[in-house]
Design a protein around this motif. Structure first.
Motif, short mmCIF file in Angstrom:
data_model
loop_
_atom_site.label_atom_id
_atom_site.label_comp_id
_atom_site.label_asym_id
_atom_site.label_seq_id
_atom_site.Cartn_x
_atom_site.Cartn_y
_atom_site.Cartn_z
N LEU A 139 13.70 5.10 -7.80
CA LEU A 139 13.37 4.60 -6.47
C LEU A 139 12.11 3.75 -6.50
CD1 LEU A 139 14.15 7.72 -4.24
CD2 LEU A 139 15.58 5.73 -4.67
N ARG A 140 11.11 4.20 -7.26
CA ARG A 140 9.89 3.40 -7.39
C ARG A 140 10.20 2.02 -7.97
NH1 ARG A 140 6.83 8.53 -9.76
NH2 ARG A 140 5.72 9.27 -7.91
N ASP B 70 1.72 8.13 -6.52
CA ASP B 70 0.93 9.33 -6.76
C ASP B 70 1.85 10.45 -7.28
OD1 ASP B 70 -0.63 11.60 -6.72
OD2 ASP B 70 -1.41 11.29 -4.69
N PRO B 71 1.65 10.91 -8.51
CA PRO B 71 2.54 11.94 -9.08
C PRO B 71 2.44 13.29 -8.38
CG PRO B 71 0.66 11.56 -10.52
CD PRO B 71 0.60 10.50 -9.47
N ALA B 72 1.39 13.46 -7.56
CA ALA B 72 1.23 14.74 -6.86
C ALA B 72 2.08 14.82 -5.60
CB ALA B 72 -0.24 14.95 -6.50
N ARG B 73 2.73 13.72 -5.23
CA ARG B 73 3.55 13.73 -4.02
C ARG B 73 4.73 14.69 -4.18
NH1 ARG B 73 0.58 11.48 -0.05
NH2 ARG B 73 -0.28 9.48 -0.73
N THR B 74 4.96 15.48 -3.16
CA THR B 74 6.18 16.29 -3.14
C THR B 74 7.36 15.37 -2.85
OG1 THR B 74 6.11 16.74 -0.76
CG2 THR B 74 4.89 18.25 -2.22
N PRO B 75 8.57 15.78 -3.16
CA PRO B 75 9.74 14.95 -2.82
C PRO B 75 9.79 14.62 -1.33
CG PRO B 75 10.38 16.66 -4.36
CD PRO B 75 8.96 16.96 -3.97
N GLU B 76 9.46 15.60 -0.50
CA GLU B 76 9.49 15.36 0.95
C GLU B 76 8.48 14.30 1.35
OE1 GLU B 76 11.26 19.22 -0.01
OE2 GLU B 76 9.32 18.32 -0.50
N GLU B 77 7.27 14.40 0.81
CA GLU B 77 6.23 13.41 1.12
C GLU B 77 6.64 12.03 0.64
OE1 GLU B 77 2.23 16.26 0.88
OE2 GLU B 77 2.95 15.18 -0.90
N PHE B 78 7.21 11.97 -0.55
CA PHE B 78 7.65 10.69 -1.09
C PHE B 78 8.68 10.03 -0.19
CE2 PHE B 78 10.51 7.98 -3.43
CZ PHE B 78 9.67 7.22 -4.24
N LEU B 79 9.64 10.80 0.27
CA LEU B 79 10.72 10.22 1.07
C LEU B 79 10.26 9.81 2.47
CD1 LEU B 79 13.70 12.49 -0.06
CD2 LEU B 79 13.25 10.11 -0.68
N VAL B 80 9.26 10.50 3.00
CA VAL B 80 8.69 10.06 4.28
C VAL B 80 7.98 8.72 4.10
CG1 VAL B 80 6.94 10.57 6.02
CG2 VAL B 80 8.53 12.36 5.30
N LEU B 81 7.22 8.59 3.00
CA LEU B 81 6.57 7.31 2.71
C LEU B 81 7.62 6.22 2.45
CD1 LEU B 81 3.70 8.50 0.33
CD2 LEU B 81 3.44 7.62 2.67
N PHE C 298 7.98 2.61 4.22
CA PHE C 298 8.06 1.34 3.48
C PHE C 298 9.14 0.43 4.08
CE2 PHE C 298 10.42 -0.93 0.08
CZ PHE C 298 9.46 -1.88 -0.26
N HIS C 299 10.29 1.00 4.36
CA HIS C 299 11.37 0.21 4.93
C HIS C 299 11.01 -0.30 6.34
CE1 HIS C 299 14.59 0.78 1.90
NE2 HIS C 299 13.83 1.80 1.57
N LEU C 300 10.32 0.54 7.10
CA LEU C 300 9.85 0.10 8.41
C LEU C 300 8.80 -1.00 8.28
CD1 LEU C 300 9.48 3.50 10.32
CD2 LEU C 300 11.30 1.84 10.52
N ALA C 301 7.96 -0.90 7.25
CA ALA C 301 6.92 -1.91 7.05
C ALA C 301 7.53 -3.27 6.76
CB ALA C 301 5.98 -1.49 5.92
N GLN D 237 0.83 -1.21 0.00
CA GLN D 237 0.00 0.00 0.00
C GLN D 237 0.87 1.26 0.00
OE1 GLN D 237 -2.69 -0.37 3.31
NE2 GLN D 237 -3.77 -2.12 2.43
N LEU D 238 1.99 1.20 0.69
CA LEU D 238 2.89 2.35 0.72
C LEU D 238 3.50 2.60 -0.66
CD1 LEU D 238 4.54 1.69 4.16
CD2 LEU D 238 3.32 3.78 3.53
N LEU D 239 3.81 1.52 -1.39
CA LEU D 239 4.33 1.69 -2.74
C LEU D 239 3.28 2.32 -3.64
CD1 LEU D 239 6.45 -1.52 -3.45
CD2 LEU D 239 7.11 0.65 -2.41
#
Length: 245
Positions: free
Chosen positions: A196-197, A136-147, A151-154, A129-131
């Motif tokens: 990264l994706r 979502d192309p609307a994600r800012t770089p900051e939002e993407f990197l937090v997600l 993902f790594h924690l998941a 789900q995190l992937l």
């Protein structure tokens, strides 16, 4: 300056030894404050201090009153306390980024290999789900990197190893810190995010396919690649050819 252990530290050691040898278990109540103080020959204030420390660590919870739920009880899963302690240690020590990356490589390559060894026995729904959210192309770089960090924690959570999961959660602030700080050094974010994706999907695909070597290699190259590309070229930490995301 005296190096004599404080009385409350002796109480901690006493309780710890009983947890280790199984004489007290998660769900058990600790002896009453008065009884514990008498048994150990310490003041009740020392027992109270030890219990406050244990509560802050997430090992016990306390409840006032006189019923069966009152007093201090060993909690079933003290992972939250371990996470909190690691986060504080990381914040206080300011660990070198290279050390954080090396630790990630040790932990996450082992996690990926472990998951790939038993793909039918694990739940990767959260990671998947995190992937999807990162697509979502609307994600800012900051939002993407937090997600990305989530993902790594998941993956660590999916392993079922609570110690590894707690260590990863404890390192999260450091991981997010150096990942986000590297944004300014990425010349082409669109190319990076596409890479990264793809790497994330590749890690998950290898795990699901039961490809142990592939899962281990892909997570290693993924982590080390971002670190290589987003680290300052002048930094001595360049000697570490491993990275995040």
């Amino acid at each position: 300056m005296s190096t004599e252990p404080k009385a409350w530290e002796g109480v901690l050691a006493h309780i710890e030894s009983r947890l280790v040898d199984g004489r007290i278990r998660p769900g058990d109540h600790l002896p009453a404050e008065r009884a514990l103080a008498a048994d150990l020959g310490v003041a009740r204030s020392s027992v109270r201090e030890a219990i406050r420390v244990l509560e802050a660590m997430g090992l016990v919870r306390t409840q006032t009153g006189s019923g069966p739920s009152s007093g201090a009880i060993i909690v079933a899963r003290p992972v939250g306390g371990m996470q909190a302690l690691m986060r504080l240690q990381v914040a206080a020590s300011g660990f070198p980024v290279a050390d954080v990356v090396r630790t990630r490589l040790l932990l996450e390559t082992a996690v990926a290999a472990d998951l790939a060894e038993r793909p039918s026995m694990i739940d990767l729904a959260d990671a998947s789900q995190l992937l999807d959210a990162m697509d979502d192309p609307a994600r800012t770089p900051e939002e993407f990197l937090v997600l990305d960090a989530q993902f790594h924690l998941a993956l660590a959570d999916a392993s079922g190893n609570t110690v590894v999961a707690a260590m990863m959660a404890g390192l999260r602030s450091s991981i997010e810190g150096y990942v986000l700080s590297g944004l300014d050094r990425i010349g082409d974010w669109e190319a990076m995010v596409a890479r990264l994706r793809s790497e994330h999907r590749g890690v998950l695909e290898a795990i699901v396919a039961g490809d142990v070597d592939g899962a281990r290699t892909r997570i290693h190259d993924h982590i080390s690649g971002y670190y290589r590309d987003a680290s300052p070229a002048s930094s001595a930490t360049r000697t570490v050819h491993h990275e995040t995301r």
